[in-house]
Every structure is written in C-alpha cells, then in structure tokens.
Design a protein around this motif. Structure first.
Motif, PDB file in Angstrom:
ATOM      1  N   VAL A  81       0.853  -1.187   0.000  1.00  0.00           N
ATOM      2  CA  VAL A  81       0.000   0.000   0.000  1.00  0.00           C
ATOM      3  C   VAL A  81       0.892   1.241   0.000  1.00  0.00           C
ATOM      4  CG1 VAL A  81      -1.926  -1.138   1.160  1.00  0.00           C
ATOM      5  CG2 VAL A  81      -0.164  -0.016   2.538  1.00  0.00           C
ATOM      6  N   ASP A  82       0.310   2.381  -0.408  1.00  0.00           N
ATOM      7  CA  ASP A  82       1.110   3.592  -0.589  1.00  0.00           C
ATOM      8  C   ASP A  82       1.537   4.229   0.738  1.00  0.00           C
ATOM      9  OD1 ASP A  82       0.954   3.326  -3.312  1.00  0.00           O
ATOM     10  OD2 ASP A  82      -0.794   4.636  -3.517  1.00  0.00           O
ATOM     11  N   ALA A  83       0.684   4.158   1.756  1.00  0.00           N
ATOM     12  CA  ALA A  83       1.021   4.845   3.009  1.00  0.00           C
ATOM     13  C   ALA A  83       0.247   4.235   4.168  1.00  0.00           C
ATOM     14  CB  ALA A  83       0.702   6.341   2.900  1.00  0.00           C
ATOM     15  N   LEU A  84       0.760   4.488   5.376  1.00  0.00           N
ATOM     16  CA  LEU A  84       0.092   4.105   6.619  1.00  0.00           C
ATOM     17  C   LEU A  84      -0.281   5.377   7.361  1.00  0.00           C
ATOM     18  CD1 LEU A  84       2.616   1.360   7.859  1.00  0.00           C
ATOM     19  CD2 LEU A  84       0.765   1.140   6.179  1.00  0.00           C
ATOM     20  N   VAL A  85      -1.489   5.416   7.919  1.00  0.00           N
ATOM     21  CA  VAL A  85      -1.996   6.619   8.566  1.00  0.00           C
ATOM     22  C   VAL A  85      -2.482   6.271   9.966  1.00  0.00           C
ATOM     23  CG1 VAL A  85      -3.648   8.521   8.437  1.00  0.00           C
ATOM     24  CG2 VAL A  85      -2.725   7.527   6.333  1.00  0.00           C
ATOM     25  N   SER A  86      -2.087   7.067  10.943  1.00  0.00           N
ATOM     26  CA  SER A  86      -2.522   6.889  12.323  1.00  0.00           C
ATOM     27  C   SER A  86      -3.316   8.109  12.777  1.00  0.00           C
ATOM     28  CB  SER A  86      -1.292   6.703  13.225  1.00  0.00           C
ATOM     29  OG  SER A  86      -1.634   6.791  14.587  1.00  0.00           O
ATOM     30  N   TRP A  87      -4.278   7.885  13.648  1.00  0.00           N
ATOM     31  CA  TRP A  87      -5.029   8.996  14.233  1.00  0.00           C
ATOM     32  C   TRP A  87      -5.461   8.634  15.647  1.00  0.00           C
ATOM     33  CZ3 TRP A  87      -7.279   5.896  10.422  1.00  0.00           C
ATOM     34  CH2 TRP A  87      -8.393   5.155  10.820  1.00  0.00           C
ATOM     35  N   ASP A  88      -5.855   9.648  16.388  1.00  0.00           N
ATOM     36  CA  ASP A  88      -6.438   9.477  17.710  1.00  0.00           C
ATOM     37  C   ASP A  88      -7.906   9.851  17.600  1.00  0.00           C
ATOM     38  OD1 ASP A  88      -7.342   9.662  20.333  1.00  0.00           O
ATOM     39  OD2 ASP A  88      -5.456  10.476  21.091  1.00  0.00           O
ATOM     40  N   SER A  89      -8.790   8.904  17.853  1.00  0.00           N
ATOM     41  CA  SER A  89     -10.220   9.146  17.655  1.00  0.00           C
ATOM     42  C   SER A  89     -10.781  10.216  18.589  1.00  0.00           C
ATOM     43  CB  SER A  89     -11.007   7.843  17.845  1.00  0.00           C
ATOM     44  OG  SER A  89     -10.745   7.277  19.124  1.00  0.00           O
ATOM     45  N   ALA A  90     -10.013  10.613  19.590  1.00  0.00           N
ATOM     46  CA  ALA A  90     -10.451  11.687  20.482  1.00  0.00           C
ATOM     47  C   ALA A  90      -9.942  13.052  20.035  1.00  0.00           C
ATOM     48  CB  ALA A  90      -9.975  11.403  21.906  1.00  0.00           C
ATOM     49  N   ASP A  91      -9.175  13.075  18.958  1.00  0.00           N
ATOM     50  CA  ASP A  91      -8.550  14.309  18.486  1.00  0.00           C
ATOM     51  C   ASP A  91      -9.306  14.827  17.260  1.00  0.00           C
ATOM     52  OD1 ASP A  91      -6.907  16.333  17.562  1.00  0.00           O
ATOM     53  OD2 ASP A  91      -5.046  15.229  17.963  1.00  0.00           O
ATOM     54  N   TYR A  92      -9.573  16.115  17.211  1.00  0.00           N
ATOM     55  CA  TYR A  92     -10.320  16.707  16.101  1.00  0.00           C
ATOM     56  C   TYR A  92      -9.476  16.913  14.844  1.00  0.00           C
ATOM     57  CZ  TYR A  92     -14.283  17.761  19.137  1.00  0.00           C
ATOM     58  OH  TYR A  92     -15.365  17.655  19.972  1.00  0.00           O
ATOM     59  N   ASP A  93      -8.182  16.754  14.934  1.00  0.00           N
ATOM     60  CA  ASP A  93      -7.312  17.135  13.827  1.00  0.00           C
ATOM     61  C   ASP A  93      -7.022  16.013  12.834  1.00  0.00           C
ATOM     62  OD1 ASP A  93      -7.102  19.685  14.848  1.00  0.00           O
ATOM     63  OD2 ASP A  93      -5.345  19.197  16.071  1.00  0.00           O
ATOM     64  N   GLY A  94      -7.455  14.781  13.093  1.00  0.00           N
ATOM     65  CA  GLY A  94      -7.090  13.668  12.240  1.00  0.00           C
ATOM     66  C   GLY A  94      -7.912  13.580  10.965  1.00  0.00           C
ATOM     67  N   MET A  95      -7.291  12.996   9.923  1.00  0.00           N
ATOM     68  CA  MET A  95      -7.978  12.754   8.651  1.00  0.00           C
ATOM     69  C   MET A  95      -7.568  11.376   8.135  1.00  0.00           C
ATOM     70  SD  MET A  95      -9.832  15.435   7.671  1.00  0.00           S
ATOM     71  CE  MET A  95      -9.935  15.255   5.893  1.00  0.00           C
ATOM     72  N   PHE A  96      -8.545  10.648   7.582  1.00  0.00           N
ATOM     73  CA  PHE A  96      -8.252   9.378   6.914  1.00  0.00           C
ATOM     74  C   PHE A  96      -9.252   9.165   5.800  1.00  0.00           C
ATOM     75  CE2 PHE A  96      -8.920   4.682   6.582  1.00  0.00           C
ATOM     76  CZ  PHE A  96      -7.681   4.377   6.034  1.00  0.00           C
ATOM     77  N   CYS A  97      -8.754   8.850   4.642  1.00  0.00           N
ATOM     78  CA  CYS A  97      -9.595   8.570   3.480  1.00  0.00           C
ATOM     79  C   CYS A  97     -10.542   9.734   3.180  1.00  0.00           C
ATOM     80  CB  CYS A  97     -10.406   7.278   3.718  1.00  0.00           C
ATOM     81  SG  CYS A  97     -10.784   6.351   2.218  1.00  0.00           S
ATOM     82  N   GLY A  98     -10.022  10.940   3.362  1.00  0.00           N
ATOM     83  CA  GLY A  98     -10.787  12.130   3.035  1.00  0.00           C
ATOM     84  C   GLY A  98     -11.832  12.526   4.055  1.00  0.00           C
ATOM     85  N   ALA A  99     -11.822  11.927   5.241  1.00  0.00           N
ATOM     86  CA  ALA A  99     -12.840  12.217   6.250  1.00  0.00           C
ATOM     87  C   ALA A  99     -12.188  12.498   7.590  1.00  0.00           C
ATOM     88  CB  ALA A  99     -13.806  11.047   6.381  1.00  0.00           C
TER      89      ALA A  99
END
Length: 481
Positions: free
Chosen positions: A102-120
């Motif tokens: 795959v092209d990239a790996l993305v991490s986020w914190d579901s409690a954080d307002y700043d995250g983005m994944f798959c355009g959302a």
C-alpha cells in the motif's frame, strides 16, 4: 434456540475484544490415525511465547501523523511483517504476479479533532481500515488498538491489521469488484488474515511469534469479537453491511490458516450459502433470542434430544449437583456431568444458569454469551450418553473432539423444530452457534471428554464443532471413531 411457549438464544452486539479463558487439557497420546487431537491444522499444538519478538526486526514502514508512541510502533511492525508475508505468498497465490505494498500508513487518535483518513475527519472513528481511494491503511491509536492489545495481546493488533491488509490484497488481485458483496469481501479478508497467522505460527515471521494453543485462542477471540450484531426479521438494517456471524468469520479464518491464501478466493456467495445451509441468520419477530435456564427448559432440551437421537436407554436427569461426586467411573464436569455407570445427567442448575446468562456490559467483552453457551454444554453431556450406548470410549482426547463434533450436529438437528411430548417445540435460532463457539473457545466444556477435559487448542475444538454443524452424526463418528 427457541422453545415455543418460552425458549430462545441469541448473540450480543459487536463489542471490544475479549481474552480467551483457560480450559482443562488432556495429557497423553493421540489415538486416531485420521485426526490427531494434539495438532492444529497439521501443526503441533504448543505453548510458548506469543507476540512481538524481543529481537524483532525494525519496521520497514513509516507512519503518517504518528505520535511516535508504542502503539504506532507495534502497528508499523505488524504492517511490515504482513507485507513481508505477502511478498512471498502473493506470487505463489496469484500466478506469479508481483506484490505491491500500500502507498502509506496513517494513524489517528479518535479523540482528536485534527485527524484525517480517506478524506474524512477521524474524530470518533474507533476503527481501522483500508482506503481504496488513496491505497492506504489506517488505524485509531487512541482507543481501538490499545483496547485490542489489552484484551488480546500484540497478535490482536496484528490480526485486525492483517484483515485490513486482506482488503488491499483483494483489490490488487481484482477479487473485490464493484458488485462484490461486503459479506464476501469481509470473509475473504478473514481468510487472508488466517493465512498470515499460519506463517507466524510456523516461525517464519522475523517480528512475531504465535503459539498454537493459548496464542491462537486469543486471535480467535479477536475474530469472534468482530461478528455482526444480531438482527430480527423486521429490522431494517438486516442484511445491510453484512460481515458474518462469529461462526462464519472463524470458519473463514480457519480456511486460510489450514489451506493457505489460495483457498480464500473460493469464498463467494455460493460457498457462504453452502456453509449456512438452513441455519437461521435472523431472529423471528416474536422472539427475543434468550430463554432463562430453568429445570423445565433443561427437561425440554433433553426431551428434544431424545427425539433427535432416539437412544434405547435415554439418560436420566438429576438436579442434585452433589450426585456427580459419587459417580464411580467419571469425574464431575460441572455445571453438567454425565455418569456412565448410572446413565445419568447431573445438572448443577445454579451453575448452569450463571453460564447461560447474557452479558450485561457489552462494552467490555467481545464474547457471544447467552443461554446456548449453557445449553450446548448440556447437549454435549447428553451426547456422552449417546456415545456410551454405542460402546465408544469416553475419556480420551479423541472422545473430546468427537463430543464437540456431535454437539455441532445436534445444534443443526435442532433447526428442524423438534416437538416434545409436553407440546413444546425446540428450534435453533440465530445467534446460537456464536454462543456455542464462544463457550467452546473459552471453557471448552462442550468439546470435552466425560471427565470435562479438552484438548489445548481452541482451534481444534471449534474445527471439530464445525464438522458436526456442516455434517451429521455419521460424519462425526467417521472422523473421530
């Protein structure tokens, strides 16, 4: 299961992960040349370390938006490992085609307002996924992966990411077309994850280890936790975004683990339909799916088993729990014990009631608990009586797996609405299989011998149960003579 006039069994909604419990295990030598009770899909069932190796190779992939913590480091190690597996397995599976990560790996914190994944936005997104749009894999490091790791260890995290990477493989191999049902793509991904876990269990991974007893049991717990919630026939959401029951998803995982990634492409609607047969998927509108465990309910199930199996000497029922202690030729296996000498089922009713209680706090466990967790154990002890009448040995490892198989056959037999002499109709309902599978994995009693002892591998126990569900009594006796 349902008993017209009062009876039913169901499954809980999808929740977080659950750690598998322990069961008593048999010691000794296997007795069958056809199925070795102490092997798992051809591998020796072993205890040992499970999880990230102390000397694990460093991850080869970087993580976008990572916080640099242990959770993302574990996820990056898992993805790197999964890609190393597919670099070898993909050409072997898909006619020499080269694997592309795959092209990239993305991490986020579901409690954080700043995250983005798959355009959302990722706020509140407690999930992991493969994004087809930009060919990435992402995960929630804030809640999901820590919960997975706490409940199922490092391999719980690796299992979920291997499933998500399975979707990437489906896309690359063009298995996942626009018209591919979600149910098919999800179970293919479960199957691909099983193939990866086999690679780890064989010792091929440079980063992880997986024991084929407790370690694999914990992975299966993670698979069970991601089952579909139980719907009724009148529910508008029924059949939408369908992923499969625990029984179906564990089966798909086992296909990949046993037969390799080449078996996964064979999963389609026809194959899933063959596995389902006449097994119920939705609850009838007039049923809750649960029946309190009572003496009357126990008697009704035993009556139904008498009709289904027609033993010459049906076992007697005794609700005096202490009676199991005086059996001369078998040890107690509470909450239900079978005594061959007296041909008696001894039921500890309060203990059976506790076993069959539906879980109240669905937010803390992924188990499918309910009345059939208990009733499957009752049926398994009844089937000890059936085996005893046929002159079969009851106190070996093979007898334990034979019992699991026959319990599966009996579970399917009760889909055919058995009417008992007192006018009750006993029938399997949606969710019963998942409750039985959860019990077989965690306590093992429905897959145990006359003394309540089981084999160490939950994988082997569930596999034997599935043989019975998809077969019949004769198939069980042929496989586990």
């Amino acid at each position: 299961m349902s008993r017209r006039q009062m009876f039913g069994a169901g499954v809980l909604a999808v929740a977080a992960m659950v750690a598998a419990g322990c069961s008593t295990t048999l010691q000794g030598r296997p007795v069958s040349v056809f199925d070795d009770p102490f092997r798992v899909a051809g591998m020796v069932a072993t205890d040992g370390p499970t999880g990230l190796r102390p000397d694990a190779e460093e991850p080869r992939r970087e993580v976008t938006d990572s916080d640099g913590g242990d959770t993302d480091a574990l996820a990056a190690a898992a993805i790197s490992d999964i890609e190393e597996f597919w670099a070898q397995a993909y050409p072997e599976t898909f006619d020499g085609a080269e694997f592309t990560p795959v092209d990239a790996l993305v991490s986020w914190d579901s409690a954080d307002y700043d995250g983005m994944f798959c355009g959302a936005d990722t706020i509140g997104l407690v999930n992991a996924g493969f994004c087809l749009v930009d060919n990435t894999i992402g995960w929630d490091r804030g809640e999901l992966l820590p919960a997975l790791r706490a409940a199922n260890g490092d391999m719980g995290v690796a299992m979920v990411l291997a499933h998500e990477y399975g979707h990437a493989v489906e896309h690359q191999a063009r298995l996942n077309r626009r018209d591919t049902p979600i149910l098919v793509s999800e179970q293919q991904a479960d199957c691909f994850a099983g193939a990866y876990m086999r690679w780890v269990a064989e010792g091929s991974s440079p980063r992880f280890t997986l024991s084929t007893s407790d370690g694999l049991n914990e992975v299966l717990s993670a698979v069970i936790a991601f089952r579909d919630p139980l719907f009724s026939e009148s529910d508008e959401l029924a059949g939408i975004d369908e992923h499969g029951s625990a029984f179906e998803r564990v089966s798909a995982f086992q296909f990949g683990f046993t037969d390799g990634p080449g078996s996964c492409a064979a999963i389609d609607l026809r194959e899933i339909g063959q596995r389902r047969g006449d097994l119920p998927v939705l609850l009838p509108e007039d049923q809750t799916g649960e029946l309190p465990v009572t003496a009357d309910s126990v008697r009704s199930i035993v009556d139904a088993m008498n009709i289904a199996f027609q033993p010459a000497r049906p076992p007697k029922l005794d609700f005096t729990a202490e009676a199991a202690d005086t059996c001369p030729d078998a040890r107690p296996s509470p909450p239900v014990s079978y005594c061959p000498a007296t041909n008696t089922l001894v039921v500890d009713l309060p203990g059976l009631e506790v076993m069959g209680a539906q879980q109240e706090d669905v937010g803390t466990s992924g188990l499918a608990t309910g009345d059939n967790t208990a009733y499957s154990v009752l049926m398994s002890r009844y089937l000890q009586a059936v085996q005893h009448e046929r002159g079969l040995v009851l106190d070996t490892a093979e007898a334990a797996l034979r019992t699991a198989c026959l319990t599966g056959a009996a579970t399917t037999e009760l889909t055919r609405n058995v009417t008992t002499p007192d006018g009750n109709t006993i029938a399997l309902t949606a969710g019963d299989l998942d409750e039985a599978v959860s019990g077989i994995l965690t306590n093992g009693l429905a897959a145990s011998d006359v003394n309540g002892e089981s084999v160490p591998s939950g994988f082997a126990r569930i596999d034997a149960f599935r043989v019975g569900v998809l077969g019949d009594e004769q198939r069980c006796l042929a496989r586990f003579p």
